[in-house]
Design a protein around this motif. Sequence first.
Motif, short mmCIF file in Angstrom:
data_model
loop_
_atom_site.label_atom_id
_atom_site.label_comp_id
_atom_site.label_asym_id
_atom_site.label_seq_id
_atom_site.Cartn_x
_atom_site.Cartn_y
_atom_site.Cartn_z
N ALA A 1 5.00 10.41 6.82
CA ALA A 1 3.73 9.68 6.68
C ALA A 1 3.50 8.69 7.82
O ALA A 1 2.62 7.83 7.70
CB ALA A 1 3.70 8.95 5.34
N LYS A 2 4.24 8.80 8.90
CA LYS A 2 4.08 7.84 10.00
C LYS A 2 2.65 7.75 10.52
O LYS A 2 2.15 6.65 10.77
CB LYS A 2 5.05 8.19 11.14
N PRO A 3 1.95 8.88 10.73
CA PRO A 3 0.55 8.74 11.18
C PRO A 3 -0.32 7.95 10.21
O PRO A 3 -1.13 7.13 10.61
CB PRO A 3 0.09 10.20 11.31
N GLY A 4 -0.16 8.22 8.91
CA GLY A 4 -0.94 7.47 7.92
C GLY A 4 -0.57 6.01 7.90
O GLY A 4 -1.43 5.14 7.77
N LEU A 5 0.73 5.72 8.01
CA LEU A 5 1.17 4.33 8.04
C LEU A 5 0.63 3.62 9.27
O LEU A 5 0.26 2.44 9.20
CB LEU A 5 2.70 4.27 8.01
N GLY B 1 -0.01 13.41 15.84
CA GLY B 1 0.88 13.50 14.69
C GLY B 1 0.22 13.70 13.36
O GLY B 1 0.88 13.60 12.33
N LEU B 2 -1.08 14.03 13.35
CA LEU B 2 -1.80 14.10 12.09
C LEU B 2 -1.26 15.19 11.18
O LEU B 2 -1.22 15.04 9.97
CB LEU B 2 -3.29 14.35 12.36
N THR B 3 -0.83 16.32 11.76
CA THR B 3 -0.34 17.45 10.96
C THR B 3 1.17 17.56 10.96
O THR B 3 1.71 18.58 10.54
CB THR B 3 -0.94 18.76 11.50
N ALA B 4 1.87 16.51 11.41
CA ALA B 4 3.33 16.61 11.53
C ALA B 4 3.97 16.87 10.18
O ALA B 4 4.92 17.64 10.06
CB ALA B 4 3.89 15.33 12.14
N GLY B 5 3.47 16.22 9.13
CA GLY B 5 4.07 16.38 7.82
C GLY B 5 3.97 17.78 7.27
O GLY B 5 4.76 18.18 6.42
N ALA B 6 2.99 18.54 7.73
CA ALA B 6 2.78 19.87 7.17
C ALA B 6 3.66 20.94 7.80
O ALA B 6 3.81 22.01 7.25
CB ALA B 6 1.31 20.26 7.34
N VAL B 7 4.24 20.66 8.98
CA VAL B 7 4.99 21.70 9.67
C VAL B 7 6.47 21.42 9.72
O VAL B 7 7.25 22.26 10.12
CB VAL B 7 4.45 21.89 11.10
N LYS B 8 6.90 20.23 9.34
CA LYS B 8 8.33 19.93 9.40
C LYS B 8 9.05 20.63 8.27
O LYS B 8 8.53 20.82 7.19
CB LYS B 8 8.55 18.42 9.32
N GLY B 9 10.31 20.93 8.53
CA GLY B 9 11.14 21.53 7.50
C GLY B 9 10.93 23.02 7.40
O GLY B 9 11.51 23.63 6.54
N LEU C 1 -6.22 4.90 1.33
CA LEU C 1 -5.95 5.78 2.46
C LEU C 1 -4.58 6.43 2.35
O LEU C 1 -4.43 7.65 2.54
CB LEU C 1 -6.07 4.99 3.77
N LEU C 2 -3.56 5.66 2.01
CA LEU C 2 -2.21 6.21 1.94
C LEU C 2 -2.04 7.15 0.76
O LEU C 2 -1.26 8.12 0.83
CB LEU C 2 -1.18 5.08 1.86
N ALA C 3 -2.74 6.90 -0.34
CA ALA C 3 -2.68 7.82 -1.48
C ALA C 3 -3.16 9.20 -1.05
O ALA C 3 -2.55 10.23 -1.40
CB ALA C 3 -3.51 7.28 -2.63
N GLY C 4 -4.25 9.25 -0.30
CA GLY C 4 -4.73 10.53 0.21
C GLY C 4 -3.77 11.16 1.19
O GLY C 4 -3.57 12.38 1.19
N TYR C 5 -3.13 10.35 2.03
CA TYR C 5 -2.22 10.91 3.02
C TYR C 5 -0.94 11.44 2.36
O TYR C 5 -0.45 12.51 2.72
CB TYR C 5 -1.87 9.87 4.08
N ALA D 1 0.82 -1.21 0.00
CA ALA D 1 0.00 0.00 0.00
C ALA D 1 0.86 1.26 0.00
O ALA D 1 0.50 2.26 -0.63
CB ALA D 1 -0.93 -0.01 1.21
N ALA D 2 2.00 1.23 0.71
CA ALA D 2 2.88 2.41 0.72
C ALA D 2 3.42 2.69 -0.67
O ALA D 2 3.44 3.84 -1.13
CB ALA D 2 4.01 2.19 1.71
N LEU D 3 3.85 1.65 -1.36
CA LEU D 3 4.38 1.83 -2.72
C LEU D 3 3.28 2.30 -3.68
O LEU D 3 3.46 3.27 -4.43
CB LEU D 3 4.99 0.52 -3.21
N ALA D 4 2.15 1.64 -3.66
CA ALA D 4 1.08 1.99 -4.59
C ALA D 4 0.48 3.35 -4.26
O ALA D 4 0.18 4.14 -5.16
CB ALA D 4 -0.01 0.92 -4.57
N GLY D 5 0.30 3.65 -2.97
CA GLY D 5 -0.26 4.94 -2.58
C GLY D 5 0.63 6.08 -3.00
O GLY D 5 0.15 7.13 -3.46
N TYR D 6 1.94 5.91 -2.87
CA TYR D 6 2.87 6.96 -3.31
C TYR D 6 2.80 7.15 -4.82
O TYR D 6 2.80 8.29 -5.32
CB TYR D 6 4.30 6.59 -2.90
N ALA D 7 2.73 6.07 -5.57
CA ALA D 7 2.65 6.18 -7.03
C ALA D 7 1.39 6.92 -7.45
O ALA D 7 1.43 7.79 -8.34
CB ALA D 7 2.69 4.79 -7.65
N LEU D 8 0.27 6.63 -6.82
CA LEU D 8 -0.98 7.29 -7.19
C LEU D 8 -1.00 8.76 -6.76
O LEU D 8 -1.67 9.58 -7.41
CB LEU D 8 -2.16 6.56 -6.55
#
Length: 672
Positions: A587-591, A664-672, A552-556, A484-491
């Motif tokens: 993507a840890k929360p989504g995973l 951790g839902l918004t962690a990806g949006a604030v890092k970096g 789910l992972l494609a959306g995340y 799912a991680a591989l396919a979700g990233y591709a989509l």
Amino acid sequence: MTSVRPAPPPATGTSPPPGAGSLTPTQRRLGRDWRLAALFLAPTALLVGGLVLLPIAWSVVTSTTERHGQQSVFVGLANYAALFGDDQFRTGVLNSFVFTAYAEVFKVVLGLSAALLLHNLRRGRAVLAGLLLLPWVVPTVVTAFSWRSLLDPIFGSVNLLLTESGIGPLLAKAHLVDTWPAGWLSEASLAMPSVIMVNVWKGVPFFTVAFLAGLKAIPADLYEAATVDGASSWQRFAHVTLPGLRHVITVTVTLSSIWTFNNFDLIWLLTQGGPGDATAPYVLVAYSKAILQLQYGAGAAVTLVMMPVVGVLVFFLVRLLRRDVVTASPRRARRAQQARQARKALPWAVALVLTGLLAWASPHIVWKAALVLGVILLVAAAVGRVVSALQSWGRRRASSVTSKLASGIALAALLAFVLVPLYWIVVTAFKSEGQIVMRDNDLWPTPWTLQQFTDLFATKPFGRWYLNTVLVSAASTAVALVCAALAGYALARLRFRGAQGFTVTVLVTYVMPGALLFIPLYQLLIGVRLTDSLWSLVVTYPTFTLPFATWLLAGYFSSIPIELEEAALVDGCTRLQAFGRVVLPLAKPGLLAVALFTLTNAWNEFLFAFVFITKDEYKTLPVGMQSMIAGDVVPQGQLAAASLLVSIPVVIMYAFGQRFLTEGLTAGAVKG
């Protein structure tokens, strides 16, 4: 989704993204990232194609054959033609329709009521929501066992409490039950309503969560404007709340209808389709023909003849979900508005037709269901009228007190309905065998003892069942998570032709019920000699976990800022390195959400394990617990102890996952 996202930089070097002229002819035809997309999508495509699409196609072929000894003979459409004269099949379809229709009506009413009560709470909302979600979390086998024990006509607590309170005899006088004490699961007139009630108990949390999220999305300005205009509480509900929830209600009811219509495990564990065929769904008819009678063609025909019904619901669901992600032009918006206006009468027409069909299919149930719904709606309307009247008279304090009191009583009744079966499991698990047999102090262990737990491990291979479940759940979760991680990233990230079609295919395979798959998968496993082995479950469980996990992972992945990945590519990372070092950590929360979903679904799965496994040493917990019941001999204490041990890990995982996701839902949006 992928067609409107800007293309990322190339995987090599720090040069800017190539223009259209730098693409090769193959890239222009198949998409810039087609090679990497093919690599990432291959595992999911193989599993979905090999374990979902191919088995369905094989089931179509099987349905045109008939088994004569060891040979399968082509009979064309004879199996389908035979179904029209098959009383068992007609009864099964009718039972599935009745079961689904009543269950969905009560889930909507109770789920919406619970969501409104929780939405208006200022304190304790999280705690109460967690308690109301428990029926959704506990395994189906635990649900079935607890209610089967509570509804037992002799040893069950429901008859005892209703008799002592005087309610039971009143039910008999009102002809809501034929006799008293009532045989809730053993009388033909009560078995279907009882099974529907248990399904409602387990399904209401799903509706509550969906409706609560929808209520939070309705702008508060709409309610304020309606209040300023003098709208009553009922008018605000009818003209603001319901329109705001229309889409959520439609999607939720469609998904739940697909699951409920194809339900097997709950009905089998409660009644095994009895008494007679009073509760037997069409899936049980297919199981009987294919697995018990070894007539694979007839069983496949039963499942496939219902596929158009599921197909219509799936098509309806896909259209609704795609409508959310397509930006409408002004012209499309005008057309949509005109269509909405033209369809205003559609819900009422559907309700009228549905009521007529239910009155024809279940005349002994429809008036009872109408009475219960009528009482609920009348009480709600009366409370709303009183509150509105007090407000119009200027007695705001009295209005507030009345509203809070009514909400408190409703929440208490709802919590009692939800928690009583779970409380019964806990106290029964710690009773002695003598106390259970003698019915001494039914609601409290005297004394508390671990006898049931020690007897469970001493007399049953419960430890082996537990280990089997852990191994199968962990292995199937690992497979689903990686694919799912591989396919979700591709989509979500890669540009290639066919991305939208692949996304829709993933969604369609997710909502396709296991009833369509267990017969061809059983044949496949027999052919490769994998039945009665844990591998049969590890191989087949991704059929119902991988599609949703990918979706789910494609959306995340889409929610993670693409600039972070582009920066990594500019710094010299390859696309694979950016995926592993940047995207996956964010993507840890989504995973985790995917891991929890796949793990709990594999932990609770019954149908495949029931069909594919017959030996005790390979059984999982749901099937093993079901096998503990021999005829009318029900080891209530040991089953309660087993239910507690099965439920605790799921509840802990769910509680931990909810806390982690919230933080951790918004962690990806604030890092970096």
